[in-house]
Design a protein around this motif. Structure first.
Motif, PDB file in Angstrom:
ATOM      1  N   ASN A 188       8.920 -51.030  30.631  1.00  0.00           N
ATOM      2  CA  ASN A 188       7.527 -50.581  30.631  1.00  0.00           C
ATOM      3  C   ASN A 188       7.433 -49.153  31.156  1.00  0.00           C
ATOM      4  N   ALA A 189       6.295 -48.534  30.883  1.00  0.00           N
ATOM      5  CA  ALA A 189       6.067 -47.174  31.408  1.00  0.00           C
ATOM      6  C   ALA A 189       4.778 -47.159  32.219  1.00  0.00           C
ATOM      7  N   ILE A 190       4.771 -46.272  33.194  1.00  0.00           N
ATOM      8  CA  ILE A 190       3.559 -46.012  33.975  1.00  0.00           C
ATOM      9  C   ILE A 190       3.155 -44.574  33.676  1.00  0.00           C
ATOM     10  N   ALA A 191       1.870 -44.385  33.381  1.00  0.00           N
ATOM     11  CA  ALA A 191       1.374 -43.027  33.129  1.00  0.00           C
ATOM     12  C   ALA A 191       0.408 -42.645  34.250  1.00  0.00           C
ATOM     13  N   PRO A 192       0.931 -41.960  35.271  1.00  0.00           N
ATOM     14  CA  PRO A 192       0.028 -41.537  36.345  1.00  0.00           C
ATOM     15  C   PRO A 192      -0.868 -40.397  35.870  1.00  0.00           C
ATOM     16  N   GLY A 193      -2.039 -40.308  36.486  1.00  0.00           N
ATOM     17  CA  GLY A 193      -2.904 -39.146  36.298  1.00  0.00           C
ATOM     18  C   GLY A 193      -2.490 -38.086  37.313  1.00  0.00           C
ATOM     19  N   PHE A 194      -3.436 -37.593  38.094  1.00  0.00           N
ATOM     20  CA  PHE A 194      -3.083 -36.593  39.104  1.00  0.00           C
ATOM     21  C   PHE A 194      -2.880 -37.282  40.448  1.00  0.00           C
ATOM     22  N   ILE A 195      -1.638 -37.205  40.927  1.00  0.00           N
ATOM     23  CA  ILE A 195      -1.252 -37.881  42.163  1.00  0.00           C
ATOM     24  C   ILE A 195      -0.947 -36.812  43.207  1.00  0.00           C
ATOM     25  N   LYS A 196      -1.312 -37.085  44.468  1.00  0.00           N
ATOM     26  CA  LYS A 196      -1.075 -36.093  45.530  1.00  0.00           C
ATOM     27  C   LYS A 196       0.409 -36.012  45.883  1.00  0.00           C
ATOM     28  N   THR A 197       1.097 -34.981  45.393  1.00  0.00           N
ATOM     29  CA  THR A 197       2.501 -34.721  45.744  1.00  0.00           C
ATOM     30  C   THR A 197       2.684 -33.200  45.704  1.00  0.00           C
ATOM     31  N   SER A 237       0.215 -27.450  44.739  1.00  0.00           N
ATOM     32  CA  SER A 237       0.112 -26.012  44.485  1.00  0.00           C
ATOM     33  C   SER A 237      -1.171 -25.651  43.713  1.00  0.00           C
ATOM     34  N   LEU A 238      -1.901 -26.660  43.212  1.00  0.00           N
ATOM     35  CA  LEU A 238      -3.141 -26.371  42.489  1.00  0.00           C
ATOM     36  C   LEU A 238      -4.187 -25.822  43.469  1.00  0.00           C
ATOM     37  N   SER A 239      -4.989 -24.852  43.009  1.00  0.00           N
ATOM     38  CA  SER A 239      -6.023 -24.284  43.894  1.00  0.00           C
ATOM     39  C   SER A 239      -7.114 -25.331  44.142  1.00  0.00           C
ATOM     40  N   ASP A 240      -7.891 -25.126  45.241  1.00  0.00           N
ATOM     41  CA  ASP A 240      -8.962 -26.076  45.562  1.00  0.00           C
ATOM     42  C   ASP A 240      -9.963 -26.163  44.420  1.00  0.00           C
ATOM     43  N   GLU A 241     -10.178 -24.990  43.755  1.00  0.00           N
ATOM     44  CA  GLU A 241     -11.143 -24.965  42.649  1.00  0.00           C
ATOM     45  C   GLU A 241     -10.668 -25.868  41.497  1.00  0.00           C
ATOM     46  N   VAL A 242      -9.371 -25.741  41.171  1.00  0.00           N
ATOM     47  CA  VAL A 242      -8.808 -26.574  40.085  1.00  0.00           C
ATOM     48  C   VAL A 242      -8.875 -28.051  40.474  1.00  0.00           C
ATOM     49  N   LYS A 243      -8.536 -28.330  41.762  1.00  0.00           N
ATOM     50  CA  LYS A 243      -8.555 -29.730  42.214  1.00  0.00           C
ATOM     51  C   LYS A 243      -9.965 -30.305  42.105  1.00  0.00           C
ATOM     52  N   GLU A 244     -10.967 -29.489  42.488  1.00  0.00           N
ATOM     53  CA  GLU A 244     -12.354 -29.977  42.424  1.00  0.00           C
ATOM     54  C   GLU A 244     -12.761 -30.281  40.984  1.00  0.00           C
ATOM     55  N   LYS A 245     -12.351 -29.385  40.077  1.00  0.00           N
ATOM     56  CA  LYS A 245     -12.669 -29.609  38.648  1.00  0.00           C
ATOM     57  C   LYS A 245     -12.032 -30.911  38.162  1.00  0.00           C
ATOM     58  N   LEU A 246     -10.768 -31.115  38.588  1.00  0.00           N
ATOM     59  CA  LEU A 246     -10.048 -32.329  38.175  1.00  0.00           C
ATOM     60  C   LEU A 246     -10.764 -33.574  38.687  1.00  0.00           C
ATOM     61  N   ILE A 247     -11.136 -33.527  39.974  1.00  0.00           N
ATOM     62  CA  ILE A 247     -11.762 -34.698  40.600  1.00  0.00           C
ATOM     63  C   ILE A 247     -13.067 -35.038  39.889  1.00  0.00           C
ATOM     64  N   ASN A 248     -13.771 -34.008  39.421  1.00  0.00           N
ATOM     65  CA  ASN A 248     -15.016 -34.254  38.688  1.00  0.00           C
ATOM     66  C   ASN A 248     -14.793 -35.001  37.378  1.00  0.00           C
ATOM     67  N   GLN A 249     -13.548 -34.906  36.824  1.00  0.00           N
ATOM     68  CA  GLN A 249     -13.255 -35.626  35.565  1.00  0.00           C
ATOM     69  C   GLN A 249     -12.729 -37.043  35.817  1.00  0.00           C
TER      70      GLN A 249
END
Ligand code: NAP
Length: 246
Positions: free
Chosen positions: A180-189, A194-206
């Motif tokens: 089987n496969a697992i497809a993670p989304g955005f995981i904190k590692t 290295s993503l900027s706070d702005e990018v992280k905020e945009k991601l979290i909104n999705q």
């Protein structure tokens, strides 16, 4: 304990999601073989696994090199006599837009993420087939299902992992091996920190669940897929992404 006395091989176990997978499997009673390109990180993981009362074998391996993979599998079989579980987790990113992406950036990502998983799967398939039992969990990514600008190499490698998973599931099912496969989304590692706070905020909104994932969110699913509770699941790709891709 759901995995008492099983033996699990986890690639890229030195940090991030791989380290969390190693610890989650050990907590459920599995002995561990883990390899990584970075031996220092593995030494720390080894002492944590030993504190949990489980045995561990660590080895510096580049998963893209088949001879190094074959060697760690041989040592694992010498020490533990079997491998019940393989988790193909080692992976890298070398992001760039297609027009700027070098041949080296393409090759490195495909060699480690896709060929590396194939090398490990092939190396454990024979002992698992002999034992007529085995669990293989490949760590893909939602990016392999939806694409991502700047990640053509990474997305292709993860889409490849999904094709590898389904082909191996069909090929190995009659021998009692579930893949089987697992497809993670955005995981904190470190891969995402290295993503900027702005990018992280945009991601979290999705993300409907409004947070990035934790490494344990992925590790918990690996434990389930490796356990007897998942014996009728094979060829699946399960997303762990807070609902981001529906
Ligand atoms: P990470 O923190 O960068 O950890 C990856 C581990 O793999 C590191 O210990 C790394 O060693 C090791 N590694 C790199 N190249 C290797 C090689 N050639 N042979 C053996 N080991 C190697 O990454 P992560 O975020 O935990 O990601 C783990 C897996 O999840 C990857 O397959 C990744 O694509 C996938 N994933 C992650 C996310 C996310 O949001 N984090 C999302 C979807 C999928 P070094 O320490 O030397 O680099």
């Amino acid at each position: 304990m759901r995995l008492k006395d099983r033996v699990a091989l986890v690639t890229g176990g030195g940090r991030g999601i791989g380290r969390a997978i190693v610890l989650a499997l050990a907590k459920e009673g599995a002995d561990i073989v883990t390899c990584d390109i970075n031996l220092e990180n593995l030494k720390e993981v080894a002492s944590e696994v030993e504190k949990l009362g489980r045995k561990i074998l660590i080895q510096k391996v580049d998963v893209s090199k088949i001879s190094e993979v074959d060697d760690v599998v041989k040592k694992a079989l010498d020490k533990f006599t079997k491998i019940d579980i393989l988790v193909n987790n080692a992976g890298i990113t070398r992001d760039n837009l297609i027009l700027k992406m070098s041949e080296e950036e393409w090759d490195q990502v495909l060699d480690i993420n896709l060929k590396g998983a194939f090398n490990c799967l092939k190396a454990v398939a024979r002992p698992m087939m002999k034992a007529r039992s085995g669990r293989i969990v490949n760590i893909a990514s939602v990016v392999g299902m939806m694409g991502n600008p700047g990640q053509a190499n990474y997305a292709a490698s993860k889409a490849g992992i999904i094709g590898l998973t389904k082909s191996a599931a069909k090929e190995l099912a009659s021998r009692g091996i579930n893949v089987n496969a697992i497809a993670p989304g955005f995981i904190k590692t470190t891969m995402t920190e290295s993503l900027s706070d702005e990018v992280k905020e945009k991601l979290i909104n999705q993300i409907p669940l409004k947070r990035l994932g934790e490494v344990t969110d992925v590790a918990n699913l690996v434990v389930f897929l490796a356990s007897d509770d998942a014996s009728y699941i094979t060829g699946e790709v399960i997303k762990v992404d807070g609902g981001m891709l529906m």
